[in-house]
Design a protein around this motif. Structure first.
Motif, PDB file in Angstrom:
ATOM      1  N   VAL A   1       0.856  -1.196   0.000  1.00 20.20           N
ATOM      2  CA  VAL A   1       0.000   0.000   0.000  1.00 20.20           C
ATOM      3  C   VAL A   1       0.886   1.238   0.000  1.00 20.20           C
ATOM      4  O   VAL A   1       1.781   1.374   0.838  1.00 20.20           O
ATOM      5  CB  VAL A   1      -0.937   0.023   1.223  1.00 20.20           C
ATOM      6  CG1 VAL A   1      -1.855   1.241   1.162  1.00 20.20           C
ATOM      7  CG2 VAL A   1      -1.751  -1.265   1.298  1.00 20.20           C
ATOM      8  N   ARG A   2       0.631   2.120  -0.946  1.00 17.23           N
ATOM      9  CA  ARG A   2       1.354   3.392  -0.988  1.00 17.23           C
ATOM     10  C   ARG A   2       0.399   4.490  -0.551  1.00 17.23           C
ATOM     11  O   ARG A   2      -0.678   4.645  -1.123  1.00 17.23           O
ATOM     12  CB  ARG A   2       1.888   3.656  -2.398  1.00 17.23           C
ATOM     13  CG  ARG A   2       2.818   4.864  -2.478  1.00 17.23           C
ATOM     14  CD  ARG A   2       3.509   4.925  -3.825  1.00 17.23           C
ATOM     15  NE  ARG A   2       4.555   3.936  -3.916  1.00 17.23           N
ATOM     16  CZ  ARG A   2       5.805   4.119  -3.480  1.00 17.23           C
ATOM     17  NH1 ARG A   2       6.135   5.262  -2.889  1.00 17.23           N
ATOM     18  NH2 ARG A   2       6.699   3.180  -3.617  1.00 17.23           N
ATOM     19  N   ILE A   3       0.792   5.209   0.508  1.00 21.32           N
ATOM     20  CA  ILE A   3      -0.075   6.242   1.078  1.00 21.32           C
ATOM     21  C   ILE A   3       0.581   7.622   0.953  1.00 21.32           C
ATOM     22  O   ILE A   3       1.804   7.743   0.964  1.00 21.32           O
ATOM     23  CB  ILE A   3      -0.404   5.951   2.558  1.00 21.32           C
ATOM     24  CG1 ILE A   3       0.881   5.806   3.380  1.00 21.32           C
ATOM     25  CG2 ILE A   3      -1.250   4.698   2.663  1.00 21.32           C
ATOM     26  CD1 ILE A   3       0.645   5.585   4.863  1.00 21.32           C
ATOM     27  N   GLN A   4      -0.262   8.638   0.840  1.00 17.78           N
ATOM     28  CA  GLN A   4       0.230   9.994   0.610  1.00 17.78           C
ATOM     29  C   GLN A   4       0.565  10.687   1.932  1.00 17.78           C
ATOM     30  O   GLN A   4      -0.132  11.601   2.382  1.00 17.78           O
ATOM     31  CB  GLN A   4      -0.793  10.801  -0.187  1.00 17.78           C
ATOM     32  CG  GLN A   4      -0.945  10.307  -1.614  1.00 17.78           C
ATOM     33  CD  GLN A   4      -1.889  11.163  -2.438  1.00 17.78           C
ATOM     34  OE1 GLN A   4      -2.246  12.263  -2.058  1.00 17.78           O
ATOM     35  NE2 GLN A   4      -2.291  10.641  -3.582  1.00 17.78           N
ATOM     36  N   THR A   5       1.636  10.222   2.524  1.00 21.80           N
ATOM     37  CA  THR A   5       2.184  10.847   3.725  1.00 21.80           C
ATOM     38  C   THR A   5       3.657  10.497   3.799  1.00 21.80           C
ATOM     39  O   THR A   5       4.071   9.423   3.347  1.00 21.80           O
ATOM     40  CB  THR A   5       1.473  10.365   4.996  1.00 21.80           C
ATOM     41  OG1 THR A   5       2.114  10.959   6.139  1.00 21.80           O
ATOM     42  CG2 THR A   5       1.553   8.860   5.136  1.00 21.80           C
ATOM     43  N   MET A   6       4.445  11.398   4.335  1.00 20.67           N
ATOM     44  CA  MET A   6       5.869  11.120   4.500  1.00 20.67           C
ATOM     45  C   MET A   6       6.168  10.565   5.888  1.00 20.67           C
ATOM     46  O   MET A   6       7.318  10.272   6.210  1.00 20.67           O
ATOM     47  CB  MET A   6       6.679  12.401   4.252  1.00 20.67           C
ATOM     48  CG  MET A   6       6.556  12.926   2.821  1.00 20.67           C
ATOM     49  SD  MET A   6       6.890  11.657   1.559  1.00 20.67           S
ATOM     50  CE  MET A   6       8.632  11.332   1.863  1.00 20.67           C
ATOM     51  N   ASN A   7       5.118  10.414   6.719  1.00 25.71           N
ATOM     52  CA  ASN A   7       5.297   9.831   8.050  1.00 25.71           C
ATOM     53  C   ASN A   7       4.336   8.656   8.209  1.00 25.71           C
ATOM     54  O   ASN A   7       3.211   8.824   8.720  1.00 25.71           O
ATOM     55  CB  ASN A   7       5.049  10.883   9.136  1.00 25.71           C
ATOM     56  CG  ASN A   7       5.223  10.292  10.529  1.00 25.71           C
ATOM     57  OD1 ASN A   7       5.904   9.280  10.714  1.00 25.71           O
ATOM     58  ND2 ASN A   7       4.607  10.923  11.522  1.00 25.71           N
ATOM     59  N   PRO A   8       4.756   7.462   7.781  1.00 26.04           N
ATOM     60  CA  PRO A   8       3.873   6.291   7.853  1.00 26.04           C
ATOM     61  C   PRO A   8       3.829   5.648   9.238  1.00 26.04           C
ATOM     62  O   PRO A   8       3.073   4.694   9.448  1.00 26.04           O
ATOM     63  CB  PRO A   8       4.499   5.341   6.838  1.00 26.04           C
ATOM     64  CG  PRO A   8       5.974   5.636   6.932  1.00 26.04           C
ATOM     65  CD  PRO A   8       6.061   7.133   7.166  1.00 26.04           C
ATOM     66  N   LEU A   9       4.634   6.157  10.185  1.00 24.41           N
ATOM     67  CA  LEU A   9       4.757   5.519  11.499  1.00 24.41           C
ATOM     68  C   LEU A   9       3.426   5.311  12.222  1.00 24.41           C
ATOM     69  O   LEU A   9       3.156   4.206  12.710  1.00 24.41           O
ATOM     70  CB  LEU A   9       5.729   6.307  12.381  1.00 24.41           C
ATOM     71  CG  LEU A   9       6.077   5.683  13.729  1.00 24.41           C
ATOM     72  CD1 LEU A   9       6.652   4.287  13.562  1.00 24.41           C
ATOM     73  CD2 LEU A   9       7.064   6.582  14.481  1.00 24.41           C
ATOM     74  N   PRO A  10       2.550   6.313  12.302  1.00 22.19           N
ATOM     75  CA  PRO A  10       1.269   6.085  12.994  1.00 22.19           C
ATOM     76  C   PRO A  10       0.443   4.971  12.353  1.00 22.19           C
ATOM     77  O   PRO A  10      -0.176   4.166  13.065  1.00 22.19           O
ATOM     78  CB  PRO A  10       0.564   7.439  12.866  1.00 22.19           C
ATOM     79  CG  PRO A  10       1.663   8.425  12.717  1.00 22.19           C
ATOM     80  CD  PRO A  10       2.700   7.729  11.892  1.00 22.19           C
ATOM     81  N   THR A  11       0.447   4.922  11.022  1.00 27.87           N
ATOM     82  CA  THR A  11      -0.310   3.878  10.329  1.00 27.87           C
ATOM     83  C   THR A  11       0.306   2.506  10.582  1.00 27.87           C
ATOM     84  O   THR A  11      -0.407   1.507  10.758  1.00 27.87           O
ATOM     85  CB  THR A  11      -0.353   4.157   8.817  1.00 27.87           C
ATOM     86  OG1 THR A  11      -0.870   5.471   8.594  1.00 27.87           O
ATOM     87  CG2 THR A  11      -1.230   3.148   8.098  1.00 27.87           C
ATOM     88  N   ILE A  12       1.634   2.451  10.602  1.00 31.46           N
ATOM     89  CA  ILE A  12       2.311   1.182  10.883  1.00 31.46           C
ATOM     90  C   ILE A  12       1.966   0.690  12.285  1.00 31.46           C
ATOM     91  O   ILE A  12       1.714  -0.500  12.490  1.00 31.46           O
ATOM     92  CB  ILE A  12       3.841   1.354  10.726  1.00 31.46           C
ATOM     93  CG1 ILE A  12       4.197   1.619   9.265  1.00 31.46           C
ATOM     94  CG2 ILE A  12       4.583   0.123  11.234  1.00 31.46           C
ATOM     95  CD1 ILE A  12       5.653   1.970   9.043  1.00 31.46           C
ATOM     96  N   GLU A  13       1.930   1.604  13.221  1.00 34.35           N
ATOM     97  CA  GLU A  13       1.563   1.232  14.595  1.00 34.35           C
ATOM     98  C   GLU A  13       0.134   0.708  14.643  1.00 34.35           C
ATOM     99  O   GLU A  13      -0.167  -0.251  15.360  1.00 34.35           O
ATOM    100  CB  GLU A  13       1.727   2.439  15.527  1.00 34.35           C
ATOM    101  CG  GLU A  13       3.164   2.914  15.698  1.00 34.35           C
ATOM    102  CD  GLU A  13       4.000   1.944  16.524  1.00 34.35           C
ATOM    103  OE1 GLU A  13       3.487   0.875  16.923  1.00 34.35           O
ATOM    104  OE2 GLU A  13       5.174   2.256  16.777  1.00 34.35           O
TER     105      GLU A  13
END
Length: 215
Positions: free
Chosen positions: A184-196
């Motif tokens: 999944v490619r998401i439009q944010t440069m900070n994927p950390l919250p989504t990964i959590e």
């Protein structure tokens, strides 16, 4: 995505009786690599590449009389029959044709009449668009069990976070066919919250493998 959405409609063509020298001039003037050969009904009967024309052209070390080769008709070196596609074909299927037949372009025809052309450069540009790598984004790879319903379950996590998804790809997990990888490619440069969020739901994140974090 359909072929008609990415094809080039301004196609440079030649008739079978045109000479090789004309093809050489057209290739150089328009900076193209392929020229479809059409009959009087604009039906594709052959195709030539820059390599075909180059191989048929005399070298600067050849006898001057050899330049007569350039006056030969283009039909003498054209490739035939020609693989063509329809404007309503899916681009993903056409990519398979490029790969399987090891070709670099395909004319687009409707009712046997030439209406466009697709090159390998067009395909590469389309692939970039389909994968979402042309926009600023972050890629997350999630390993999931290979069973129905996993994709909507995973995307629910992204929906709760209200992140914009640029693209979704799925491919097999080679070490174990009982699993697959959802990219999944998401439009944010900070994927950390989504990964959590994903890990909190019990999903195994393969990428990014951030230091100090366990998958």
């Amino acid at each position: 995505m359909k072929v008609e959405e990415i094809m080039n409609k301004d196609v440079i063509t030649m008739s079978p009786d045109d000479c090789i020298e004309t093809a050489l001039k057209l290739l150089n003037a328009h900076r193209i690599r392929h020229i479809p050969i059409v009959d009087q009904q604009n039906c594709v009967i052959g195709i030539v590449s820059d390599r075909d024309v180059r191989d048929a052209s005399p070298s600067i070390f050849d006898d001057p009389e050899q330049s007569e080769q350039l006056n030969h008709p283009i039909q003498s070196i054209m490739t035939t029959p020609v693989t063509t596609v329809h404007p309503l074909d899916f681009v993903e299927e056409v990519a398979g044709i490029f790969y399987e037949q090891e070709i670099a372009c395909v004319p687009v025809t409707r009712n046997d009449e030439l209406i466009g052309i697709i090159t390998e450069k067009d395909m590469l540009h389309t692939l970039i668009q389909l994968t979402g790598t042309n926009v600023q984004s972050s890629q997350i790879e999630i390993k999931v069990i290979n069973k129905p319903g996993m994709l909507p379950q995973v995307t629910q996590v992204f929906g709760k976070r209200k992140v914009n998804i640029s693209s979704v790809l799925i491919y097999p997990y080679k070490p174990d066919q009982n699993y697959k990888i959802i990219v999944v490619r998401i439009q944010t440069m900070n994927p950390l919250p989504t990964i959590e969020d994903l890990k909190a739901e019990g999903y195994e994140v393969l990428w990014p493998n951030l230091p100090g974090m366990t998958s």
